[in-house]
Scaffold this active site. Structure first.
Site, PDB file in Angstrom:
ATOM      1  N   ASP A  25     -10.113   5.623  -5.255  1.00 29.56           N
ATOM      2  CA  ASP A  25      -9.286   4.769  -6.112  1.00 29.56           C
ATOM      3  C   ASP A  25      -9.989   4.373  -7.408  1.00 29.56           C
ATOM      4  O   ASP A  25      -9.893   3.235  -7.867  1.00 29.56           O
ATOM      5  CB  ASP A  25      -8.855   3.491  -5.359  1.00 29.56           C
ATOM      6  N   HIS A  53      -2.963   9.014  -5.880  1.00 35.52           N
ATOM      7  CA  HIS A  53      -3.443   9.176  -7.253  1.00 35.52           C
ATOM      8  C   HIS A  53      -2.360   8.742  -8.228  1.00 35.52           C
ATOM      9  O   HIS A  53      -1.260   9.295  -8.224  1.00 35.52           O
ATOM     10  CB  HIS A  53      -3.862  10.633  -7.497  1.00 35.52           C
TER      11      HIS A  53
HETATM   12  P1  GDP Z   1      -7.444   7.496  -7.743  1.00 30.37           P
HETATM   13  O1  GDP Z   1      -7.135   7.464  -6.280  1.00 30.37           O
HETATM   14  O2  GDP Z   1      -8.899   7.689  -7.999  1.00 30.37           O
HETATM   15  O3  GDP Z   1      -6.598   8.471  -8.502  1.00 30.37           O
HETATM   16  O4  GDP Z   1      -7.113   6.048  -8.297  1.00 30.37           O
HETATM   17  P2  GDP Z   1      -5.785   5.197  -7.987  1.00 30.37           P
HETATM   18  O5  GDP Z   1      -4.651   5.805  -8.697  1.00 30.37           O
HETATM   19  O6  GDP Z   1      -5.657   4.964  -6.520  1.00 30.37           O
HETATM   20  O7  GDP Z   1      -6.204   3.799  -8.601  1.00 30.37           O
HETATM   21  C1  GDP Z   1      -6.603   3.669  -9.932  1.00 30.37           C
HETATM   22  C2  GDP Z   1      -5.657   2.684 -10.637  1.00 30.37           C
HETATM   23  O8  GDP Z   1      -6.248   2.262 -11.836  1.00 30.37           O
HETATM   24  C3  GDP Z   1      -4.328   3.288 -11.039  1.00 30.37           C
HETATM   25  O9  GDP Z   1      -3.356   2.277 -10.944  1.00 30.37           O
HETATM   26  C4  GDP Z   1      -4.545   3.706 -12.493  1.00 30.37           C
HETATM   27  O10 GDP Z   1      -3.343   3.716 -13.246  1.00 30.37           O
HETATM   28  C5  GDP Z   1      -5.446   2.602 -12.964  1.00 30.37           C
HETATM   29  N1  GDP Z   1      -6.408   2.963 -14.003  1.00 30.37           N
HETATM   30  C6  GDP Z   1      -7.091   4.127 -14.183  1.00 30.37           C
HETATM   31  N2  GDP Z   1      -7.988   4.001 -15.183  1.00 30.37           N
HETATM   32  C7  GDP Z   1      -7.874   2.725 -15.640  1.00 30.37           C
HETATM   33  C8  GDP Z   1      -8.557   1.966 -16.652  1.00 30.37           C
HETATM   34  O11 GDP Z   1      -9.476   2.424 -17.314  1.00 30.37           O
HETATM   35  N3  GDP Z   1      -8.158   0.671 -16.814  1.00 30.37           N
HETATM   36  C9  GDP Z   1      -7.171   0.102 -16.082  1.00 30.37           C
HETATM   37  N4  GDP Z   1      -6.848  -1.161 -16.324  1.00 30.37           N
HETATM   38  N5  GDP Z   1      -6.516   0.786 -15.124  1.00 30.37           N
HETATM   39  C10 GDP Z   1      -6.877   2.070 -14.892  1.00 30.37           C
HETATM   40  P1  IMO Z   2      -7.953   8.423  -3.110  1.00 24.10           P
HETATM   41  O1  IMO Z   2      -7.983   9.909  -3.278  1.00 24.10           O
HETATM   42  C1  IMO Z   2      -9.429   4.967  -0.883  1.00 24.10           C
HETATM   43  C2  IMO Z   2     -10.091   5.462   3.424  1.00 24.10           C
HETATM   44  C3  IMO Z   2      -9.155   4.720   4.343  1.00 24.10           C
HETATM   45  C4  IMO Z   2     -10.087   4.463   5.530  1.00 24.10           C
HETATM   46  C5  IMO Z   2     -10.921   5.736   5.577  1.00 24.10           C
HETATM   47  C6  IMO Z   2     -10.419   6.751   6.597  1.00 24.10           C
HETATM   48  O2  IMO Z   2      -6.707   7.762  -3.496  1.00 24.10           O
HETATM   49  O3  IMO Z   2      -9.162   7.800  -3.754  1.00 24.10           O
HETATM   50  P2  IMO Z   2      -8.334   8.391   6.621  1.00 24.10           P
HETATM   51  O4  IMO Z   2      -6.865   8.103   6.566  1.00 24.10           O
HETATM   52  O5  IMO Z   2      -8.834   9.277   5.534  1.00 24.10           O
HETATM   53  O6  IMO Z   2      -8.781   8.866   7.980  1.00 24.10           O
HETATM   54  O7  IMO Z   2      -9.027   6.942   6.441  1.00 24.10           O
HETATM   55  O8  IMO Z   2     -10.844   6.306   4.280  1.00 24.10           O
HETATM   56  N1  IMO Z   2      -9.416   6.335   2.425  1.00 24.10           N
HETATM   57  C7  IMO Z   2      -9.301   6.038   1.129  1.00 24.10           C
HETATM   58  N2  IMO Z   2      -9.672   4.936   0.444  1.00 24.10           N
HETATM   59  N3  IMO Z   2      -8.873   6.000  -1.538  1.00 24.10           N
HETATM   60  C8  IMO Z   2      -8.518   7.121  -0.870  1.00 24.10           C
HETATM   61  O9  IMO Z   2      -8.068   8.222  -1.508  1.00 24.10           O
HETATM   62  C9  IMO Z   2      -8.694   7.164   0.529  1.00 24.10           C
HETATM   63  N4  IMO Z   2      -8.437   8.080   1.480  1.00 24.10           N
HETATM   64  C10 IMO Z   2      -8.903   7.567   2.635  1.00 24.10           C
HETATM   65  O10 IMO Z   2      -8.714   3.523   3.764  1.00 24.10           O
HETATM   66  O11 IMO Z   2     -10.953   3.411   5.258  1.00 24.10           O
HETATM   67 MG    MG Z   3      -6.147   6.284  -4.878  1.00 19.80          MG
END
Ligand code: GDP
Ligand code: IMO
Ligand code: MG
Length: 503
Positions: A25, A53
């Site tokens: 995340d 994502h």
């Molecule tokens: P990922 O799993 O690594 O793709 O990340 P996620 O999408 O789960 O979480 C990242 C969150 O941060 C999303 O809501 C993005 O839109 C947001 N985001 C990404 N880069 C930035 C940034 O530089 N600043 C802010 N404020 N939000 C960001």
């Molecule tokens: P992205 O790609 C954050 C965490 C789960 C749990 C552990 C095992 O969005 O960054 P699983 O379902 O994989 O067996 O869960 O891993 N987890 C994540 N945490 N971002 C993710 O993906 C995750 N994918 C799995 O919360 O602690």
């Molecule tokens: Mg994510």
């Protein structure tokens, strides 16, 4: 965004990867979307629908779990690929294609590796029921059970859904084994779990055997196969050809290095290798074929979803327990949003964490859970840099715009019982600067911080590194030196345009 600097960073590169240096995340989705303008082919190599994502384009938010985050560029002729190590859930892919179609994105160029391991209803079911005992806090998407079957040589593969007899034969054989586990599950509980939309709303329930094999065969080799057949490829051949044709390739990582089965915090991890090594392999490439790795690093705080050690967590176990309660974004907003200025300056780290979560929108994209958070941990980052390489892209730096002070964790104080770890005898009170990935040790590591003044200024519209406040540059200099890495990119907002290049 400075397009010239973007081109300079990518100049001479044919294959680049986006990998997370933390617990997921971190903004991988944003980077993949951004880099999709450069890439011809975008490949998701690892993980499954546990990923979430997020991409924001012109203010509209899209969340992808399985389909690569470059999919919005499909209309420009970009090819998106689901790789060979992806936990392939056909239901999720079809659902995401439908959502895209509803948003007028017609997908023409998706490709799917024929040998990705196939998600089956029993994986999701066992994950959901099993996690109540294990308390890892999984996403319930079947990930652990699927990869366990894969390693135990009990897997079905994408290719099998196009050969009904082969599919049935394998399914029946492996089901004999699964029956032993399923027979220990209460029928009522099984029925309830199978009623979930992720399990096709009860379509696979059977009164006698809990799972109805005929229904699974019909769904997978019927509807699922019909919808997906035109996308199937041999990834190895496809990638070899793409390299010969001089195509630009972008690899999209999922999860994060601290969740990796090979390098993450033991037990509290996912079941695939989320590092650059796992990603390259899952994308049909060798690690040496990757020219540049975007080591995505949330800064100057970090997050974790689910349970497990998190030394620099705001408020320690109080935060872990609070987030485990499943409090929703709305509940937290209702209670705390009006007090945010006070919380930011609180002496209580837990309250600082609530403020950061609200400001950063740190709520799970897959599960909606409150993400645990804490200051950026440089000890953990050093561990990740050794694995993924030294090029860092910092994200979410804008979230701390209003803070008077920020802290970085530079060491841990070990506070547990005497324990042997990799040639060292750790004693309570010892200061350590390495990352013991064994959770029973890491749970006894307390953070030692270095403090820095905040910048207290809106940075979301800044376009060039030179215009960033000195207070940010000082922290960047310190972390580069301390970790032995180089910061190349700084993200100051969710939009593609809110990206600053340091090189
Ligand atoms: P990922 O799993 O690594 O793709 O990340 P996620 O999408 O789960 O979480 C990242 C969150 O941060 C999303 O809501 C993005 O839109 C947001 N985001 C990404 N880069 C930035 C940034 O530089 N600043 C802010 N404020 N939000 C960001
Ligand atoms: P992205 O790609 C954050 C965490 C789960 C749990 C552990 C095992 O969005 O960054 P699983 O379902 O994989 O067996 O869960 O891993 N987890 C994540 N945490 N971002 C993710 O993906 C995750 N994918 C799995 O919360 O602690
Ligand atoms: Mg994510």
């Amino acid at each position: 965004m400075d397009k010239k600097a973007f081109n300079k960073l990518l100049s001479g590169k044919k294959c680049v990867a986006v990998v997370c240096n933390q617990w997921g995340d971190t903004g991988k989705g944003k980077f993949v979307d951004l880099l999709s303008s450069w890439a011809d082919i975008i490949i998701r190599g690892t993980g499954g629908a546990n990923a979430g994502h997020t991409i924001v384009v012109n203010g509209q938010e899209f969340i992808f779990h399985l389909i690569p985050s470059g999919i919005l560029h499909d209309t420009d002729g970009k090819v998106n690929v689901l790789g060979r190590s992806v936990a392939f859930d056909p239901r999720v892919v079809i659902e995401e294609l439908d959502v895209l179609a509803d948003n007028n994105v017609k997908v023409n160029n998706l490709k799917i590796s024929h040998q990705a391991p196939l998600m089956l209803p029993w994986h999701i079911m066992i994950d959901r029921i099993g996690d109540k005992k294990q308390k890892i806090g999984t996403t319930g998407r079947g990930i652990g059970p699927l990869y366990s079957d894969f390693t135990a040589r009990h897997s079905l593969f994408v290719n099998d859904i196009f050969n009904r007899d082969v599919f049935r034969e394998k399914l029946v054989k492996f089901f004999e084994d699964k029956k032993r586990i399923l027979s220990t599950i209460d029928k009522g509980v099984a029925k309830e779990v199978l009623n979930h939309p992720h399990l096709c709303n009860g379509a696979f329930f059977d009164e006698k055997d809990i799972l109805n094999i005929d229904a699974i065969v019909d769904k997978y080799t019927g509807e699922f196969a019909d919808r997906l057949k035109s996308y199937i490829i041999d990834l190895r051949e496809y990638v070899d050809q793409a390299l010969q044709d001089n195509k630009n390739i972008l690899l999209e990582g999922a999860q994060g290095t601290l969740l990796s089965i090979d390098y993450g915090t033991t037990k509290y991890q996912t079941s695939s290798d989320c590092t650059i090594a796992g990603l390259a392999k899952g994308s049909g490439l060798k690690e040496q074929q990757v020219d540049y790795v975007f080591g995505i690093t949330k800064a100057f705080y970090m997050t974790r979803v689910g349970n497990g050690p998190f030394p620099a967590e705001f408020g320690g176990s109080q935060s872990e327990e609070y987030c485990a309660k499943g409090i929703t974004k709305d509940e937290e907003k209702d209670k705390y949003a009006s007090q945010i200025d006070k919380l930011m300056e609180s002496d209580d780290d837990f309250e600082i964490g609530v403020a950061v979560r609200l400001l950063g929108g740190e709520y799970g994209a897959t599960t909606g859970r409150t993400r645990r958070n804490g200051w950026l941990d440089l000890v953990a980052l050093k561990h990740a840099v050794k694995i993924n390489g030294h090029n860092l892209s910092l994200t979410k730096v804008d979230v701390l715009d209003k803070f008077k002070q920020i802290k970085l964790c530079t060491h841990y104080k070990y506070t547990g019982p005497d324990i042997f770890y990799a040639g060292k005898n750790l004693k309570t009170g010892d200061t350590i600067d390495f990352f013991p990935r064994f959770s029973e040790i890491l749970y006894h590591c307390q953070p030692i911080y270095k403090e820095f003044p905040g910048w207290q200024q809106d940075i979301t519209k800044i376009e060039n590194y030179k215009d960033l406040p000195k207070a940010i540059k000082d922290v960047v200099d310190f972390m580069e030196e301390y970790v032995g890495a180089q910061v190349d990119v700084i993200s100051v907002g969710p939009d593609r345009e809110q990206t600053i290049f340091k090189i």
